[in-house]
Design a protein around this motif. Structure first.
Motif, PDB file in Angstrom:
ATOM      1  N   UNK A 385       0.849  -1.080   0.022  1.00 26.29           N
ATOM      2  CA  UNK A 385      -0.025  -0.004  -0.232  1.00 26.29           C
ATOM      3  C   UNK A 385       0.848   1.344   0.001  1.00 26.29           C
ATOM      4  N   UNK A 386       2.106   1.144  -0.595  1.00 27.91           N
ATOM      5  CA  UNK A 386       2.869   2.434  -0.731  1.00 27.91           C
ATOM      6  C   UNK A 386       2.965   2.851  -2.133  1.00 27.91           C
ATOM      7  N   UNK A 387       2.982   4.263  -2.437  1.00 24.36           N
ATOM      8  CA  UNK A 387       3.365   4.678  -3.676  1.00 24.36           C
ATOM      9  C   UNK A 387       4.681   4.112  -3.988  1.00 24.36           C
ATOM     10  N   UNK A 388       4.775   3.929  -5.473  1.00 19.53           N
ATOM     11  CA  UNK A 388       6.139   3.325  -5.999  1.00 19.53           C
ATOM     12  C   UNK A 388       7.092   4.361  -6.117  1.00 19.53           C
ATOM     13  N   UNK A 389       8.324   3.912  -5.429  1.00 19.10           N
ATOM     14  CA  UNK A 389       9.202   5.111  -5.496  1.00 19.10           C
ATOM     15  C   UNK A 389      10.462   4.521  -6.251  1.00 19.10           C
ATOM     16  N   UNK A 390      10.848   5.478  -7.190  1.00 21.52           N
ATOM     17  CA  UNK A 390      12.008   4.982  -8.231  1.00 21.52           C
ATOM     18  C   UNK A 390      13.214   4.886  -7.553  1.00 21.52           C
ATOM     19  N   UNK A 391      14.106   4.190  -8.013  1.00 21.72           N
ATOM     20  CA  UNK A 391      15.400   3.790  -7.406  1.00 21.72           C
ATOM     21  C   UNK A 391      16.139   5.137  -7.052  1.00 21.72           C
ATOM     22  N   UNK A 392      16.095   6.175  -7.873  1.00 20.45           N
ATOM     23  CA  UNK A 392      16.792   7.477  -7.520  1.00 20.45           C
ATOM     24  C   UNK A 392      16.077   8.297  -6.481  1.00 20.45           C
ATOM     25  N   UNK A 393      15.126   7.979  -6.051  1.00 16.79           N
ATOM     26  CA  UNK A 393      14.413   8.403  -4.825  1.00 16.79           C
ATOM     27  C   UNK A 393      14.804   7.679  -3.616  1.00 16.79           C
TER      28      UNK A 393
END
Ligand code: DCT
Ligand code: MG
Length: 396
Positions: A385-393
């Motif tokens: 239930x988390x917003x996807x986070x890109x690797x660079x974030x």
């Protein structure tokens, strides 16, 4: 029970195009997330953290404290300063007054004192004391050797040793094979890996994998997948194949090929001890059970855009490879991309907020008493239930 995972799309996408699929590189986009007024999550997996750190003067100081407590393996303050530093790294604004840090999670009294001193005097006296401390400096030096951890470093310090040459000259010190190689290649390995060197290593690993296992897939992970711009201490890769059980053969084949080319300076290989009964793992930082190898490779200057330092024409580089079965790939990718703090908070979030256990192998839902399958990192974020986070974030 483990869900049966449909990996057909993965296999198909591997057949199309390149046999070894690499991730497309994106430009790093800064993503302003917080202003002094907006709330900041206590979990790094809910904060976007790029490499653009607006509070480096403060986080560098806090990280000296982290390192000092890591050396002594004192967990409480170590966790506290790490969390505080991580929160500050995620801010889209620079701290200009003590008032502006009020209400930030995990910025406790000790961290606040450090910040306040820096705001007032431009430096922290406590941090300066640590930096000048002989024990801190010596342990830092000893732990910069591949294969030397805090216990060994402390033992040598207590024996009165203060320099690397004293260790090498000491008649009673028996170095293990990893440490021998750590000393041998110390000047190269302690210099860290530049981004162009990492790209050259990536090309070498891709070539090697293609030549021994054309169906296998290689992905870059660790700091270089997070586009951490400059130095890394090593280059990390995940290798897998859609062929059932085939992943167990990959690492020995890759190492053999590198050896034939004269590029393998050191290898420590751990075959898989993976057993579904042993996962999910409750310990936060426990390493996974998949097959992995810790290598030192010879990177030839001719392969690197900017060449390599020195007149030998090559440099030594630390490379880690892990080979999970394909149905565990997404979990391994998420775990090995880091940062370490991001991973710690992701696991803490899963446990505390979702009653789930996440590790590099799997995600287990304790409420439903079942494993949740995932083909991609996005699936895992969705389960949580988390917003996807890109690797660079994820540079928390
Ligand atoms: N990792 C983890 N727990 C550990 C060790 C590693 O979750 N005990 C994850 C986080 C990052 C990834 O594996 C690779 O580890 P490192 O190479 O140590 O970290 P890095 O982020 O690549 O940074 P660097 O290589 O520069 O130290
Ligand atoms: Mg790394």
């Amino acid at each position: 029970m483990m869900h049966v995972v449909d990996i057909s799309w993965f296999t198909e996408s591997m057949k199309e195009g390149q046999p070894v699929a690499m991730e497309t590189r994106h430009l790093i986009q800064t993503c302003p997330q917080s202003s002094p007024e907006s709330p900041v999550s206590p979990y790094a997996c809910q904060r976007r953290t790029t490499i653009e750190n607006k509070n480096k003067i403060f986080t560098d100081a806090l990280e000296v404290l982290v390192e000092r407590y890591e050396q002594s393996e004192i967990e409480g303050p170590c966790v506290a300063f790490r969390r505080a530093a991580s929160v500050l790294k995620s801010l889209s604004w620079s701290i200009e007054s003590v008032r502006s840090i009020e209400g930030l999670p995990y910025v406790g009294d000790s961290s606040r004192t450090v910040i306040q001193e820096i705001l007032q005097y431009g430096r922290s006296f406590e941090v300066e004391r640590i930096l000048a401390d002989e024990r801190y400096q010596t342990l830092k030096l000893f732990m910069s050797v591949f294969g030397v951890g805090p216990k060994t470093a402390d033992k040598w310090y207590r024996q009165g040793l203060r320099s690397l040459s004293q260790i090498l000259a000491h008649p009673d010190i028996q170095l293990n094979r990893m440490q021998q190689n750590g000393f041998l290649h110390h000047s190269d390995l302690s210099r860290g890996v530049r981004a162009d060197e990492a790209r050259a290593v990536e090309a070498l690993i891709v070539e090697t994998v293609q030549s021994v296992a054309p169906d296998a897939v290689v992905t870059l992970s660790g700091g270089f997948r997070r586009y951490r711009s400059m130095f890394g201490h090593d280059v990390d890769f995940i290798v897998t194949t859609a062929e059932a059980g085939g992943e167990s053969l990959l690492l020995p084949l890759i190492m053999e090929r590198l050896q034939e080319q004269g590029l393998l300076l050191f290898q420590a290989y751990n075959p898989s001890t993976f057993d579904l009964q042993k996962v999910p793992c409750r310990r936060y930082e426990a390493m996974d059970f998949f097959a992995k190898c810790f290598l030192i490779l010879k990177l030839e200057g001719s392969r690197v855009q900017g060449g390599v330092q020195g007149d030998r024409g090559w440099r030594a580089v630390r490379v880690d490879l892990v080979a999970p079965p394909i149905e565990h790939f997404a979990f391994t990718q998420l775990g090995w991309t880091g940062s370490r703090q991001f991973e710690r908070d992701l696991r803490r979030f899963a446990r505390t907020e979702r009653n789930m256990i996440l590790d590099n192998h799997a995600l287990y839902d304790k409420t439903k008493n079942q494993f949740l399958a995932a083909l991609t990192e996005k699936d895992i974020f969705a389960h949580l239930g988390l917003e996807y986070m890109e690797p660079w974030h994820r540079n928390a």
